[in-house]
Design a protein around this motif. Structure first.
Motif, short mmCIF file in Angstrom:
data_model
loop_
_atom_site.label_atom_id
_atom_site.label_comp_id
_atom_site.label_asym_id
_atom_site.label_seq_id
_atom_site.Cartn_x
_atom_site.Cartn_y
_atom_site.Cartn_z
N PHE A 2 0.80 -1.22 0.00
CA PHE A 2 0.00 0.00 0.00
C PHE A 2 0.84 1.28 0.00
O PHE A 2 0.31 2.37 0.10
N GLY A 3 2.16 1.13 -0.08
CA GLY A 3 3.04 2.28 -0.21
C GLY A 3 3.23 3.08 1.07
O GLY A 3 3.62 4.24 1.02
N VAL A 4 2.97 2.48 2.22
CA VAL A 4 3.15 3.15 3.49
C VAL A 4 3.88 2.22 4.47
O VAL A 4 3.82 1.00 4.32
N ASN A 5 4.52 2.80 5.44
CA ASN A 5 5.19 2.01 6.47
C ASN A 5 4.25 1.93 7.67
O ASN A 5 3.95 2.94 8.29
N ALA A 6 3.79 0.74 7.99
CA ALA A 6 2.85 0.56 9.10
C ALA A 6 3.46 -0.26 10.23
O ALA A 6 2.74 -0.87 11.00
N SER A 7 4.76 -0.24 10.33
CA SER A 7 5.39 -1.03 11.39
C SER A 7 6.65 -0.33 11.87
O SER A 7 7.12 0.62 11.26
N GLN A 8 7.18 -0.82 12.96
CA GLN A 8 8.43 -0.32 13.49
C GLN A 8 9.52 -1.33 13.16
O GLN A 8 9.24 -2.50 12.89
N SER A 9 10.75 -0.88 13.24
CA SER A 9 11.86 -1.77 12.91
C SER A 9 12.04 -2.84 13.98
O SER A 9 11.62 -2.68 15.13
N LEU A 10 12.68 -3.92 13.59
CA LEU A 10 12.98 -5.01 14.52
C LEU A 10 13.85 -4.51 15.67
O LEU A 10 13.72 -4.96 16.80
N THR A 11 14.71 -3.54 15.39
CA THR A 11 15.57 -2.96 16.42
C THR A 11 14.74 -2.34 17.53
O THR A 11 15.01 -2.54 18.72
N ILE A 12 13.72 -1.59 17.17
CA ILE A 12 12.85 -0.96 18.17
C ILE A 12 12.13 -2.03 18.98
O ILE A 12 12.03 -1.93 20.21
N TRP A 13 11.65 -3.07 18.32
CA TRP A 13 10.97 -4.15 19.03
C TRP A 13 11.90 -4.80 20.04
O TRP A 13 11.50 -5.13 21.15
N ARG A 14 13.15 -4.99 19.65
CA ARG A 14 14.13 -5.59 20.58
C ARG A 14 14.39 -4.66 21.76
O ARG A 14 14.46 -5.10 22.90
N GLU A 15 14.56 -3.36 21.47
CA GLU A 15 14.84 -2.38 22.53
C GLU A 15 13.71 -2.33 23.56
O GLU A 15 13.96 -2.15 24.75
N LYS A 16 12.48 -2.49 23.12
CA LYS A 16 11.34 -2.42 24.02
C LYS A 16 11.05 -3.75 24.72
O LYS A 16 10.16 -3.83 25.54
N GLY A 17 11.80 -4.80 24.37
CA GLY A 17 11.61 -6.10 24.99
C GLY A 17 10.38 -6.84 24.51
O GLY A 17 9.85 -7.70 25.21
N TRP A 18 9.93 -6.55 23.29
CA TRP A 18 8.73 -7.16 22.75
C TRP A 18 9.00 -8.47 22.01
O TRP A 18 8.08 -9.14 21.57
N ILE A 19 10.27 -8.83 21.86
CA ILE A 19 10.64 -10.04 21.12
C ILE A 19 10.90 -11.17 22.11
O ILE A 19 11.74 -11.05 22.99
N TYR A 20 10.18 -12.27 21.95
CA TYR A 20 10.36 -13.46 22.77
C TYR A 20 11.68 -14.11 22.36
O TYR A 20 11.97 -14.25 21.17
#
Length: 89
Positions: A2-20
């Motif tokens: 759809f030509g838009v970015n609707a997510s955050q980078s994997l780095t941000i997810w790791r920094e926030k502790g959201w990755i199991y």
């Protein structure tokens, strides 16, 4: 798609502790392993996240004409990121 970015980078997810730890690539990796039969302590959280994504589909149904792929592109991209095809909404 759809030509838009609707997510955050994997780095941000790791920094926030959201990755199991057992699924370092995130939701898709967890889902593949869940589908193949693995069960783990992260299951309920991931299932809750999947169920919550339906709010985006409901908003598209409410605010967009059927087939108008330009309407709510960011929400449509977020749905696509979750393997939910919004083109038929």
């Amino acid at each position: 798609f759809f030509g838009v970015n609707a997510s955050q980078s994997l780095t941000i997810w790791r920094e926030k502790g959201w990755i199991y730890a057992d699924d370092p690539r995130g939701w898709f990796q967890w889902y593949c392993r869940y589908y193949m039969g693995r069960r783990c302590s992260d299951d309920m959280r991931q299932i809750k996240r999947w169920k919550a994504i339906k709010r985006h589909a409901a908003q598209i149904r409410k605010h967009c004409l059927k087939g108008d792929l330009g309407c709510r592109r960011r929400q449509r991209q977020a749905l696509l990121n979750w393997a939910y095809d919004s083109r038929n909404i």
